[in-house]
Design an enzyme around this catalytic site. Sequence first.
Site, PDB file in Angstrom:
ATOM      1  N   ILE A  37     -17.618   8.311 -17.811  1.00  0.00           N
ATOM      2  CA  ILE A  37     -17.549   6.851 -17.917  1.00  0.00           C
ATOM      3  C   ILE A  37     -18.981   6.321 -17.903  1.00  0.00           C
ATOM      4  O   ILE A  37     -19.726   6.575 -16.945  1.00  0.00           O
ATOM      5  CB  ILE A  37     -16.742   6.241 -16.763  1.00  0.00           C
ATOM      6  N   ASP A  41       1.209   4.098  -3.034  1.00  0.00           N
ATOM      7  CA  ASP A  41       0.826   5.493  -2.844  1.00  0.00           C
ATOM      8  C   ASP A  41       1.978   6.446  -3.144  1.00  0.00           C
ATOM      9  O   ASP A  41       1.800   7.465  -3.821  1.00  0.00           O
ATOM     10  CB  ASP A  41       0.343   5.713  -1.411  1.00  0.00           C
ATOM     11  N   GLU A  60       0.826  -1.206   0.000  1.00  0.00           N
ATOM     12  CA  GLU A  60       0.000   0.000   0.000  1.00  0.00           C
ATOM     13  C   GLU A  60       0.857   1.252   0.000  1.00  0.00           C
ATOM     14  O   GLU A  60       0.657   2.172  -0.794  1.00  0.00           O
ATOM     15  CB  GLU A  60      -0.905  -0.004   1.233  1.00  0.00           C
ATOM     16  N   SER A  90      -7.094   2.124  -4.056  1.00  0.00           N
ATOM     17  CA  SER A  90      -5.826   2.646  -3.543  1.00  0.00           C
ATOM     18  C   SER A  90      -4.945   3.153  -4.671  1.00  0.00           C
ATOM     19  O   SER A  90      -4.082   4.000  -4.451  1.00  0.00           O
ATOM     20  CB  SER A  90      -5.068   1.565  -2.775  1.00  0.00           C
TER      21      SER A  90
END
Length: 596
Positions: free
Chosen positions: A558, A301, A297, A515
């Site tokens: 979208i 990031d 994670e 994420s």
Amino acid sequence: MRYSSIWTALVLAASAVAVPSPKTSLRVKESIAAPRGWVKRDVAPRDLRINLRIALPQSNFPLLEQHLYEVSDPSHERYGAHLSQAEVNELIAPRPESVENVKAWLAAHGIHQEDLSHSPAGDWIKVTIPVGLAEEMLDAKYHIWEHSDGDTLVRTTSYSVPEHLHEHVELIQPTTLFSRFRGMKTTSHFVQNKAPSAATTDAPAINVPSASNGQVDASCNNTITVTCLKELYNAVGYTPLANTGNHIAVTGYLDQFANFEDLQLFFADQVPAAVNSSFNVISVNGGQNNQSEPGGEANLDTQFGFGISHPIPATFYTTGGSPPFIPDIGTPTDTNEPYLDWVDFVLSQPNLPQTISTSYGDDEQTVPFSFAQRVCNSFAQLGARGVTLTFSSGDSGVGDGDPDPATQECFSNDGLNRTEFLPAFPASCPFVTTVGGTVNVPETAIFFSGGGFSNFFAQPSYQSAQVEAYLAALAPGTFAGLFNRSGRAYPDVAAQADNFLIFFEGQPTDIAGTSCAAPTFAGFVSLLNDARIRAGMPSLGFLNPLIYSLKGAGFNDITTGNNPGCGTPGFNATEGWDPVTGLGTLNFGELKGLIV
């Protein structure tokens, strides 16, 4: 004062303070049913120390909210006139009588000024005390609670405060907060040893009219890189400056550490100009950045958030405190509320990054409303100071934290066990920009993209026209009773969320989840801030009033895909705003032209 002496001092302290007896005037402040998945185990040790936080009502929050919307509304004359830390603190400072009454109550229990710490505005009072004293003060019983996944917490399901303090105390934690605060990356798509991105495929480029030069490399349908994102979102050729005062940050929790060596491998592969550059690490509440334990994670990031925005100065906030908590001699304090520690810290800083991305959250119903509202109000304070906050929308579609729609248990936590969609928090807070997920080129909504409607927060006016249009187009009776049509709707925007190529433990790794989307969107916001600052304009700050006012301009709508969960196909992506991809993905070049 030493807490070993508190027990013998209680009677003397109480007799010296002219307040009603805390033992005879208690009334329940908050009581909950434990969220699903949690089982009560042993009684918490009475000598276990907890970090008790007492929230005092913020005297002028409605006025702060008014300021926030005025400085965030592009049609208002005050647009961009962000508030200073001192101005925000003045607006949220508690009334003096609230401070006096709460301190008198604490003194009656032998807790005095020297034992306390305060937030900069004085709206939080914090003290570390034994569980036994907390139980006496709050007429509560703390237990060790265990989740089916193994996490443990020390919590109570009910607490009380003296009758006369109810108007002076907004909430006290840790008490009823059972949130597990998970990272928003999918656990089903984390593949190591993927090939690096050096070469493009032999397939012809994909025609995407909104992309840079109208084309995106065909390899981007298999692997997402920084180059793919800049092509797709029309930012090729834009180079920001490093010395304008612009700054970007990402947050890290739960022992997720960002590895410097992996960052250099990522830069060498995807952003050669950034090789040998790095980011600043700021520790909050004893947070570490252990280089021997990289986190997927944290690497995701930092690598994509900072790779997109290079060379804008970057910060990784690493915040200590993480579950599982095991009450033993090596862990004397229950410290698994790291998110509140981070909020406290950043609000105490006079200078902040203009863009901060977070990829963590939990089901909204695991968070007491009082706590969610208070944390959300903290985000409003940051927005008023000119900070853009991006949050992942979640990886469970309309369902709970289980990424598999087939095994989700979507039940209300009010004792009635009603089947309903489960919104996420902090994604549902109206003062943040929540980012959903897409996949493929051309883009479609990815199935796990979290989205829906809050059960806590009302629908803000900035999005009402678009949300009402979406709801009006739903077939009558669609998902009747499963969601709150008048709640804050999310996500606000979207970005790619699958097949991201990061480096982890020295190896190229494929990763997915919203994420990926949140730091991606934040990276482009930082580029937009660069353009504004170079033009002598203030940073964007709280984005939502601006982006909804554009009515689709600057975004790629979208219109395909859905986000299944709770035994349903979930919501559909469609023309205009939808609760899968929001307003869509950004067109950097077009959006820059609209705001600079």
